[in-house]
Design an enzyme around this catalytic site. Structure first.
Site, PDB file in Angstrom:
ATOM      1  N   GLY A  91       0.807  -1.216   0.000  1.00  0.00           N
ATOM      2  CA  GLY A  91       0.000   0.000   0.000  1.00  0.00           C
ATOM      3  C   GLY A  91       0.834   1.256   0.000  1.00  0.00           C
ATOM      4  O   GLY A  91       0.361   2.336  -0.360  1.00  0.00           O
ATOM      5  N   ARG A  92       2.051   1.130   0.473  1.00  0.00           N
ATOM      6  CA  ARG A  92       2.941   2.294   0.399  1.00  0.00           C
ATOM      7  C   ARG A  92       4.384   1.874   0.105  1.00  0.00           C
ATOM      8  O   ARG A  92       5.331   2.581   0.428  1.00  0.00           O
ATOM      9  CB  ARG A  92       2.875   3.106   1.666  1.00  0.00           C
ATOM     10  CG  ARG A  92       3.182   2.324   2.917  1.00  0.00           C
ATOM     11  CD  ARG A  92       3.389   3.281   4.026  1.00  0.00           C
ATOM     12  NE  ARG A  92       3.373   2.596   5.310  1.00  0.00           N
ATOM     13  CZ  ARG A  92       3.601   3.217   6.445  1.00  0.00           C
ATOM     14  NH1 ARG A  92       3.856   4.493   6.463  1.00  0.00           N
ATOM     15  NH2 ARG A  92       3.576   2.547   7.570  1.00  0.00           N
ATOM     16  N   ASP A 120      -2.791   6.855   2.579  1.00  0.00           N
ATOM     17  CA  ASP A 120      -2.211   7.808   1.622  1.00  0.00           C
ATOM     18  C   ASP A 120      -0.949   7.320   0.913  1.00  0.00           C
ATOM     19  O   ASP A 120      -0.408   8.009   0.048  1.00  0.00           O
ATOM     20  CB  ASP A 120      -1.920   9.142   2.328  1.00  0.00           C
ATOM     21  CG  ASP A 120      -1.020   8.970   3.541  1.00  0.00           C
ATOM     22  OD1 ASP A 120      -0.450   7.866   3.721  1.00  0.00           O
ATOM     23  OD2 ASP A 120      -0.882   9.934   4.317  1.00  0.00           O
ATOM     24  N   ASP A 159       1.250 -10.931   7.003  1.00  0.00           N
ATOM     25  CA  ASP A 159       1.778 -10.119   5.897  1.00  0.00           C
ATOM     26  C   ASP A 159       3.120  -9.503   6.255  1.00  0.00           C
ATOM     27  O   ASP A 159       3.785  -8.937   5.388  1.00  0.00           O
ATOM     28  CB  ASP A 159       0.774  -9.019   5.513  1.00  0.00           C
ATOM     29  CG  ASP A 159       0.325  -8.204   6.704  1.00  0.00           C
ATOM     30  OD1 ASP A 159      -0.215  -8.802   7.654  1.00  0.00           O
ATOM     31  OD2 ASP A 159       0.522  -6.983   6.709  1.00  0.00           O
ATOM     32  N   ASN A 160       3.509  -9.613   7.517  1.00  0.00           N
ATOM     33  CA  ASN A 160       4.806  -9.069   7.925  1.00  0.00           C
ATOM     34  C   ASN A 160       5.814 -10.174   8.213  1.00  0.00           C
ATOM     35  O   ASN A 160       6.780  -9.969   8.940  1.00  0.00           O
ATOM     36  CB  ASN A 160       4.634  -8.169   9.149  1.00  0.00           C
ATOM     37  CG  ASN A 160       3.874  -6.891   8.821  1.00  0.00           C
ATOM     38  OD1 ASN A 160       3.859  -6.461   7.665  1.00  0.00           O
ATOM     39  ND2 ASN A 160       3.261  -6.284   9.807  1.00  0.00           N
TER      40      ASN A 160
HETATM   41  P1  AMP Z   1       1.603  -2.693   8.234  1.00  0.00           P
HETATM   42  O1  AMP Z   1       0.757  -2.701   9.472  1.00  0.00           O
HETATM   43  O2  AMP Z   1       2.533  -1.527   8.148  1.00  0.00           O
HETATM   44  O3  AMP Z   1       2.289  -3.973   7.988  1.00  0.00           O
HETATM   45  O4  AMP Z   1       0.604  -2.461   7.009  1.00  0.00           O
HETATM   46  C1  AMP Z   1      -0.496  -3.281   6.737  1.00  0.00           C
HETATM   47  C2  AMP Z   1      -1.038  -2.922   5.384  1.00  0.00           C
HETATM   48  O5  AMP Z   1      -1.435  -1.557   5.352  1.00  0.00           O
HETATM   49  C3  AMP Z   1      -0.073  -3.102   4.226  1.00  0.00           C
HETATM   50  O6  AMP Z   1      -0.812  -3.513   3.147  1.00  0.00           O
HETATM   51  C4  AMP Z   1       0.470  -1.703   4.027  1.00  0.00           C
HETATM   52  O7  AMP Z   1       0.923  -1.500   2.725  1.00  0.00           O
HETATM   53  C5  AMP Z   1      -0.767  -0.868   4.323  1.00  0.00           C
HETATM   54  N1  AMP Z   1      -0.428   0.482   4.780  1.00  0.00           N
HETATM   55  C6  AMP Z   1       0.099   0.845   5.970  1.00  0.00           C
HETATM   56  N2  AMP Z   1       0.262   2.180   6.020  1.00  0.00           N
HETATM   57  C7  AMP Z   1      -0.156   2.683   4.843  1.00  0.00           C
HETATM   58  C8  AMP Z   1      -0.248   3.982   4.284  1.00  0.00           C
HETATM   59  N3  AMP Z   1       0.123   5.061   4.945  1.00  0.00           N
HETATM   60  N4  AMP Z   1      -0.732   4.082   3.035  1.00  0.00           N
HETATM   61  C9  AMP Z   1      -1.139   3.021   2.339  1.00  0.00           C
HETATM   62  N5  AMP Z   1      -1.079   1.767   2.808  1.00  0.00           N
HETATM   63  C10 AMP Z   1      -0.603   1.600   4.050  1.00  0.00           C
HETATM   64 MG    MG Z   2       3.365  -4.667   6.598  1.00  0.00          MG
END
Ligand code: AMP
Ligand code: MG
Length: 531
Positions: free
Chosen positions: A108-109, A141, A276-277
């Site tokens: 997502g980013r 975003d 996913d991590n």
């Molecule tokens: P995370 O908790 O960072 O592992 O993120 C979980 C999911 O949310 C993943 O698909 C990331 O790409 C998405 N994600 C987290 N933060 C953002 C952001 N600011 N914009 C877009 N996608 C995000």
């Molecule tokens: Mg992640």
């Protein structure tokens, strides 16, 4: 976007070449079916400014210091320029978040730029984090703030130098733009400086990549992705077959077990062990609200989002890894069509973790025979003692190397040795000291029966008990300065953490325990997923 000819690197974008793309090329949020990735360009930023880069990572990529200090480097790794051969894309994955299936998540980013093949023939995938929205951005975003970017940059490198498998970080670059974040989701949105990190790893494939395809019953694609992963990331296993699939999952289990032993060794708490991590290569991936144990507390998690459940607390990490492997096994079952090898591999996770953990703990104490009952009991008693009073894990183990195994325990020098590890002197009751003394007596007798000379024991302990870790409050101090355009502490921490096991007298202050002011300060003791 143009590509510039001055610097040439060899790219081999296998993921893009071998796997099916999303047919839609417009960049809007959507469910992406039947595809492993979507082509997407990083978003241009107005005023990129280099905060720091990691020289060792540049060297892996055959990037010269000239290139790293060039304006082009900053433009490329902020997402404003592409080098010849780069083919940006965001990949498609799903995952279990906090134990619940979340469906499609995806990059997502994160935007992958392509894989550099260096002069040694190694593959290094480059990935920007915070470079703007992708089809997978859902309602967010696509951006990242400086604080989380500095944290990812420094911790990736710190972990590498500690000997913990991890993705690496090449650079952290301010974008010149602000990003709005409500840090604790409590109605206080603030404008914060935006930044982009360039992460580097052999691949960024996660358990969730396979899970999403299985959940959608996209079996042909699942097989394609597994075969691709075998070919690119596990070539030693040979051509794909049901046997190699089983061997592969076995290796994933064993790598994950080793990773978890290492996290527990250094006191690292990932904070968001969603599937996913989880890297298929057993690397630490996705540095979010991670933290380092200060006082040893198995129930501690830095992540405020997990404050109720403590699902991802330090002491639970191994069992969560096991649970996550179980989810991956479910996703792979349709390919193997036999449960037995999956169960066997999961059992290997348990046995490798247990053996590895025992050996690691024995080494932390400078003892050899990790299986001996007396050693196991000594370790168990120590773990109880460490939680009785607030005890800095890093300082305690590090100082133990200086315990004189021939000392007369009645002379109290052992107390002075461990005293700097305690946070609250009032907690040190007579009962506590006497129990600790009993422990030292047992420890001493085990050391005395071993043939290892004291100096060798100390040297060995100092290779597993770091002097320097990225203490939560140190990262925050570096961030506070960086937010005011002073990048010196980011660079200094990067430097100190290059040699975490060495005595570095000029940096002694970075080995000190958390000061009292940091006990409850945001960023030092608690973090959120907002980044
Ligand atoms: P995370 O908790 O960072 O592992 O993120 C979980 C999911 O949310 C993943 O698909 C990331 O790409 C998405 N994600 C987290 N933060 C953002 C952001 N600011 N914009 C877009 N996608 C995000
Ligand atoms: Mg992640």
């Amino acid at each position: 976007m143009s590509s510039l000819p001055n610097f040439h690197f060899q790219f081999d974008n296998a993921f893009v070449r071998e796997l099916p793309p999303d047919a839609e090329v417009r960049n809007y949020r959507r469910q992406v079916l039947g595809a492993c990735y979507s082509k997407v360009l990083p978003t241009r930023v107005s005023a990129p400014q280099l905060v720091a880069y990691a020289d060792e990572v540049a060297q892996l990529l055959d990037f010269s210091p000239d290139f790293c200090r060039s304006g082009l480097f900053t433009e490329v790794f902020a997402g404003n320029q592409l080098l010849e051969g780069m083919e940006p894309y965001a990949s498609n994955y799903g995952g279990h978040q906090f134990g619940h299936w979340a469906g499609q998540l995806g990059d997502g980013r994160a935007i992958n730029l392509g894989d550099v093949i260096n002069r040694q023939g190694q593959r290094w995938a480059l990935q920007l984090k915070g470079a703007g929205p992708t089809p997978y951005s859902r309602n967010a975003d696509g951006l990242a703030v400086l604080r989380s970017s500095v944290r990812e940059f420094l911790c990736s490198e710190a972990m590498h130098h500690l000997g913990v498998p991890t993705t690496r970080a090449l650079s952290v670059i301010l974008t010149g733009e602000t990003v709005i974040r409500d840090m604790f989701y409590n109605g206080n949105p603030q404008a914060e400086p935006g930044a982009v990190v360039c992460r580097v790893g052999p691949s960024f494939t996660r358990f969730g990549h396979f899970q999403l395809l299985a959940a959608r019953d996209e079996m042909g694609l699942l097989k394609k992705l597994v075969d691709y992963t075998l070919q690119i990331d596990f070539p030693h296993l040979g051509p794909p077959s049901r046997e190699t699939y089983a061997q592969w999952f076995d290796e994933v289990c064993i790598r994950t077990a080793k990773l978890l032993v290492e996290w527990q060794r250094v006191g690292f708490v990932h904070g968001v062990m969603n599937t996913d991590n989880m890297s298929i290569l057993g690397l630490t991936i996705d540095y979010g609200p991670y933290g380092w144990l200060e006082n040893f507390d198995p129930d501690w998690t830095p992540n405020t989002t997990d404050a109720q459940e403590h699902r991802y607390a330090y002491g639970k990490q191994p069992s969560i890894a096991y649970w996550n492997l179980g989810q991956l096994a479910n996703a792979l079952f349709p390919l193997l069509r036999r449960e037995e090898p999956l169960h066997e591999a999961m059992a290997h996770f348990v046995s490798h973790f247990e053996q590895g953990w025992n050996a690691m703990m024995a080494q932390k104490l400078g003892l050899q025979e990790s299986d001996a009952l007396a050693v196991v009991e000594l370790i168990q008693e120590l773990l109880k003692l460490l939680v009785l009073v607030e005890t800095d894990m890093t300082i305690f183990y590090r100082r133990l190397a200086d315990f004189d195994q021939d000392t007369d325990l009645n002379d109290q020098t052992w107390r002075e040795l461990v005293l700097p590890a305690y946070y609250v002197p009032d907690q040190l009751s007579a009962d506590y000291w006497s129990r600790l003394e009993q422990w030292f007596r047992r420890y001493q007798s085990l050391l005395q029966t071993s043939a290892t000379p004291q100096s060798a024991r100390k040297a060995s302990m100092n290779t597993v008990n770091p002097k320097y870790v990225l203490r939560n409050y140190l990262a925050q101090l570096a961030i506070d300065k960086a937010e005011k355009q002073d990048f010196s502490m980011v660079q200094e921490l990067l430097q100190v953490l290059r040699q975490p096991y060495a005595e570095q007298p000029e940096y002694e202050r970075y080995a000190e325990k958390r000061p009292e002011w940091a006990r409850h300060r945001a960023g030092c003791s608690m973090l959120s997923c907002s980044s």
